[in-house]
Design a protein around this motif. Sequence first.
Motif, short mmCIF file in Angstrom:
data_model
loop_
_atom_site.label_atom_id
_atom_site.label_comp_id
_atom_site.label_asym_id
_atom_site.label_seq_id
_atom_site.Cartn_x
_atom_site.Cartn_y
_atom_site.Cartn_z
N GLN A 113 18.19 15.93 -17.42
CA GLN A 113 18.67 14.55 -17.56
C GLN A 113 17.69 13.69 -18.35
OE1 GLN A 113 21.79 14.02 -16.39
NE2 GLN A 113 21.64 16.18 -15.84
N GLY A 114 16.45 14.17 -18.48
CA GLY A 114 15.43 13.41 -19.20
C GLY A 114 14.22 13.16 -18.34
N LEU A 115 13.58 12.02 -18.54
CA LEU A 115 12.35 11.66 -17.82
C LEU A 115 12.29 10.15 -17.65
CD1 LEU A 115 9.41 12.13 -16.77
CD2 LEU A 115 8.67 12.08 -19.16
N ASN A 116 11.99 9.71 -16.42
CA ASN A 116 11.80 8.29 -16.14
C ASN A 116 10.48 8.12 -15.40
OD1 ASN A 116 14.46 6.82 -16.89
ND2 ASN A 116 15.14 8.64 -15.78
N VAL A 117 9.65 7.19 -15.88
CA VAL A 117 8.32 6.98 -15.33
C VAL A 117 8.11 5.49 -15.06
CG1 VAL A 117 5.84 7.16 -15.77
CG2 VAL A 117 7.36 8.98 -16.53
N THR A 118 7.47 5.19 -13.92
CA THR A 118 7.12 3.82 -13.57
C THR A 118 5.62 3.63 -13.73
OG1 THR A 118 8.95 3.57 -12.01
CG2 THR A 118 7.08 2.09 -11.73
N ILE A 119 5.22 2.56 -14.43
CA ILE A 119 3.82 2.25 -14.66
C ILE A 119 3.54 0.85 -14.13
CG2 ILE A 119 2.05 1.93 -16.42
CD1 ILE A 119 3.60 3.90 -18.15
N ARG A 120 2.39 0.68 -13.49
CA ARG A 120 2.05 -0.61 -12.89
C ARG A 120 0.63 -0.98 -13.29
NH1 ARG A 120 3.38 -0.22 -6.95
NH2 ARG A 120 5.48 -0.10 -7.82
N GLY A 121 0.42 -2.26 -13.59
CA GLY A 121 -0.92 -2.71 -13.95
C GLY A 121 -0.92 -4.13 -14.47
N LEU A 122 -2.08 -4.59 -14.93
CA LEU A 122 -2.19 -5.92 -15.50
C LEU A 122 -1.43 -5.98 -16.82
CD1 LEU A 122 -5.98 -6.61 -14.84
CD2 LEU A 122 -4.02 -7.42 -13.51
N ALA A 123 -0.93 -7.18 -17.16
CA ALA A 123 -0.08 -7.34 -18.33
C ALA A 123 -0.74 -6.82 -19.60
CB ALA A 123 0.31 -8.80 -18.49
N GLU A 124 -2.04 -7.14 -19.80
CA GLU A 124 -2.71 -6.72 -21.03
C GLU A 124 -2.90 -5.20 -21.08
OE1 GLU A 124 -5.98 -8.37 -18.23
OE2 GLU A 124 -3.88 -8.79 -18.77
N LYS A 125 -3.10 -4.57 -19.91
CA LYS A 125 -3.23 -3.11 -19.86
C LYS A 125 -1.89 -2.45 -20.18
CE LYS A 125 -7.51 -3.38 -18.42
NZ LYS A 125 -8.63 -3.00 -19.28
N ILE A 126 -0.83 -3.01 -19.61
CA ILE A 126 0.52 -2.49 -19.88
C ILE A 126 0.83 -2.59 -21.37
CG2 ILE A 126 2.97 -2.96 -19.56
CD1 ILE A 126 1.93 -1.66 -17.13
N SER A 127 0.52 -3.74 -21.96
CA SER A 127 0.81 -3.96 -23.38
C SER A 127 0.06 -2.94 -24.26
CB SER A 127 0.41 -5.38 -23.77
OG SER A 127 0.61 -5.61 -25.15
N GLY A 128 -1.21 -2.72 -23.95
CA GLY A 128 -1.99 -1.76 -24.72
C GLY A 128 -1.45 -0.35 -24.60
N PHE A 129 -1.08 0.03 -23.39
CA PHE A 129 -0.55 1.38 -23.18
C PHE A 129 0.78 1.56 -23.89
CE2 PHE A 129 2.03 4.40 -20.70
CZ PHE A 129 1.28 5.54 -20.90
N LEU A 130 1.64 0.54 -23.86
CA LEU A 130 2.95 0.65 -24.52
C LEU A 130 2.78 0.85 -26.02
CD1 LEU A 130 5.16 -2.02 -22.71
CD2 LEU A 130 5.28 0.47 -22.52
#
Length: 218
Positions: A113-130
């Motif tokens: 079916q694919g892959l779904n992942v949840t990531i949690r963290g500070l907004a700036e960390k999330i932005s950098g990872f994305l």
Amino acid sequence: MREVHLGWKADTIERSEFKFVVEICDYFEVIAHLEITPKGVRQLVRVKFHADKNPNDLENIPFLEVEGPLTPHPLPDDGEEGIMVIWNRHPVSIAAIGFEGLHIIPPYTIDQQGLNVTIRGLAEKISGFLKTVRILFPPDSVKVVDMEHFENNMINVLTPKQIEATTIAVKYGYYENPRTVSMRELSEISGIARSTLQEHLSKAEAALMILAAKSQLE
């Protein structure tokens, strides 16, 4: 604090190196992260192999290394289901390690079916990872959840007694796997009757499940 849900469709998986996992397993579920290092992530996984596949086939995937079974259980054989420990050295996993305070939340599953992942963290960390993940393995969907909004909603759907019971349960490890405290011990610690505590937790769990499901549908 932000939470992001990343999704990759089946055809995207098919065009990536994760296709090898799907070719070997009916499903490959990451249950927990046991160790996180700059060289990779040591993961506890539940797998169900195709009829003619087994852990040796996973060893042929460049970014995976099978460490062994979950003691005392044996490694699954051809076509079997089982739990084992693996090292995941995929570039996306290693990239996530580079963002301190960023957490990939198990469980998550790779299957047909694919892959779904949840990531949690500070907004700036999330932005950098994305930005990084869009280069390494572009997701088909990205949904950002404002955790402050979710937490405010949580306060609105739980009674003060349910919040108290849930806070105590989390603090003393009732929801850890394995649990570090029993319901009886939790009752003694909190001074709340066991039946009453159980009722508060059951109602809180139901309310939070409904809230979480609604947040996904919005």
